[in-house]
Design a protein around this motif. Sequence first.
Motif, PDB file in Angstrom:
ATOM      1  N   LYS A   1     126.523 101.053  69.440  1.00  0.00           N
ATOM      2  CA  LYS A   1     125.784 101.588  70.579  1.00  0.00           C
ATOM      3  C   LYS A   1     125.132 102.913  70.224  1.00  0.00           C
ATOM      4  CE  LYS A   1     126.340 102.904  75.426  1.00  0.00           C
ATOM      5  NZ  LYS A   1     127.296 103.035  76.568  1.00  0.00           N
ATOM      6  N   GLU A   2     125.864 103.775  69.508  1.00  0.00           N
ATOM      7  CA  GLU A   2     125.318 105.064  69.095  1.00  0.00           C
ATOM      8  C   GLU A   2     124.164 104.881  68.124  1.00  0.00           C
ATOM      9  OE1 GLU A   2     128.676 107.064  67.498  1.00  0.00           O
ATOM     10  OE2 GLU A   2     129.438 107.736  69.453  1.00  0.00           O
ATOM     11  N   SER A   3     124.325 103.913  67.196  1.00  0.00           N
ATOM     12  CA  SER A   3     123.264 103.641  66.226  1.00  0.00           C
ATOM     13  C   SER A   3     122.012 103.127  66.933  1.00  0.00           C
ATOM     14  CB  SER A   3     123.756 102.613  65.201  1.00  0.00           C
ATOM     15  OG  SER A   3     122.728 102.273  64.301  1.00  0.00           O
ATOM     16  N   GLN A   4     122.205 102.257  67.904  1.00  0.00           N
ATOM     17  CA  GLN A   4     121.076 101.719  68.654  1.00  0.00           C
ATOM     18  C   GLN A   4     120.381 102.815  69.456  1.00  0.00           C
ATOM     19  OE1 GLN A   4     122.153  98.685  71.468  1.00  0.00           O
ATOM     20  NE2 GLN A   4     120.050  98.088  71.885  1.00  0.00           N
ATOM     21  N   GLN A   5     121.182 103.716  70.023  1.00  0.00           N
ATOM     22  CA  GLN A   5     120.619 104.810  70.798  1.00  0.00           C
ATOM     23  C   GLN A   5     119.794 105.735  69.921  1.00  0.00           C
ATOM     24  OE1 GLN A   5     123.527 107.334  72.694  1.00  0.00           O
ATOM     25  NE2 GLN A   5     122.049 108.141  74.163  1.00  0.00           N
ATOM     26  N   LYS A   6     120.309 106.075  68.729  1.00  0.00           N
ATOM     27  CA  LYS A   6     119.563 106.935  67.806  1.00  0.00           C
ATOM     28  C   LYS A   6     118.276 106.260  67.352  1.00  0.00           C
ATOM     29  CE  LYS A   6     123.545 109.483  65.991  1.00  0.00           C
ATOM     30  NZ  LYS A   6     124.378 109.764  64.793  1.00  0.00           N
ATOM     31  N   GLY A  27     138.621  99.012  64.719  1.00  0.00           N
ATOM     32  CA  GLY A  27     138.823  98.133  65.851  1.00  0.00           C
ATOM     33  C   GLY A  27     137.513  97.704  66.473  1.00  0.00           C
ATOM     34  N   ILE A  28     137.606  96.687  67.332  1.00  0.00           N
ATOM     35  CA  ILE A  28     136.409  96.141  67.966  1.00  0.00           C
ATOM     36  C   ILE A  28     135.729  97.193  68.849  1.00  0.00           C
ATOM     37  CG2 ILE A  28     135.558  94.436  69.608  1.00  0.00           C
ATOM     38  CD1 ILE A  28     137.722  92.552  68.625  1.00  0.00           C
ATOM     39  N   SER A  29     136.532  97.935  69.615  1.00  0.00           N
ATOM     40  CA  SER A  29     135.963  98.931  70.530  1.00  0.00           C
ATOM     41  C   SER A  29     135.251 100.045  69.759  1.00  0.00           C
ATOM     42  CB  SER A  29     137.061  99.530  71.409  1.00  0.00           C
ATOM     43  OG  SER A  29     138.048 100.158  70.610  1.00  0.00           O
ATOM     44  N   GLU A  30     135.848 100.463  68.632  1.00  0.00           N
ATOM     45  CA  GLU A  30     135.232 101.513  67.830  1.00  0.00           C
ATOM     46  C   GLU A  30     133.936 101.018  67.201  1.00  0.00           C
ATOM     47  OE1 GLU A  30     136.265 104.516  64.073  1.00  0.00           O
ATOM     48  OE2 GLU A  30     137.785 103.136  64.863  1.00  0.00           O
ATOM     49  N   ARG A  31     133.943  99.766  66.737  1.00  0.00           N
ATOM     50  CA  ARG A  31     132.739  99.210  66.136  1.00  0.00           C
ATOM     51  C   ARG A  31     131.619  99.105  67.172  1.00  0.00           C
ATOM     52  NH1 ARG A  31     134.697  94.871  64.417  1.00  0.00           N
ATOM     53  NH2 ARG A  31     133.914  93.396  65.967  1.00  0.00           N
TER      54      ARG A  31
END
Length: 226
Positions: A11-16, A2-6
């Motif tokens: 966001k997590e990838s950007q944070q890492k 889903g859009i929210s999961e993506r």
Amino acid sequence: MGISERKKREKESQQKRRQAEILDAAKRVFHRKGYSAATVDDIARSAELSPAALYLYFKNKDDIYVSLNLQLLNYLFERLSALEKDKGLNADKKVEALKKLFYDVFCFDHLILVNLFHLQASDGLQNLPPERADRLNEIASSCLRILSSILEEGMNQGLFNRHHPTALADIIWSTFTGTVLWEESKRMVNPEKNFFKETFGLAIDLFRKSIQAQRAVGSSAACGRL
């Protein structure tokens, strides 16, 4: 997906990615200025961030430094885990293999390693978020447990005299710590000096000889005469 999961994964990838960039910047600053002289502002500037933005990812300088320490400890843990599981080596050969293993850890980043030992000996851990401090202690304890397991394996194989395996593991770890700090103190006087490999290697050889069971030593000597 889903859009929210993506969006959450992005966001997590950007944070890492941003955390990795900050850690790379911090390593450059620590190497250039040393841990004590480095500031959060220096790290933020190197990472091309404002100090306020940096604080979104890390609590303080100690928090940043422990994250670098965790990288190093994870590397040590992975190497020790692989050594413990190596079916082609008996316990005595595994202890001998510690010479190269710990030298590789030293080469991974000796400055981070030196300051890790200083951090553990100070009250720096008290200034960290509990989850980071707990993780640091957890990995360090796991490394000592693996060393203890290898030594106990040698006792069960009849290769080593019976001693408390945790005490022996502490001896190896304290020898590693002491050699790193002593060699670094000499490098401060003469940057060309680096005798860690030879000094620690000799220490492990002497340690092995001191705990080897007489039967194992006699068998080795007999094999050498064949």
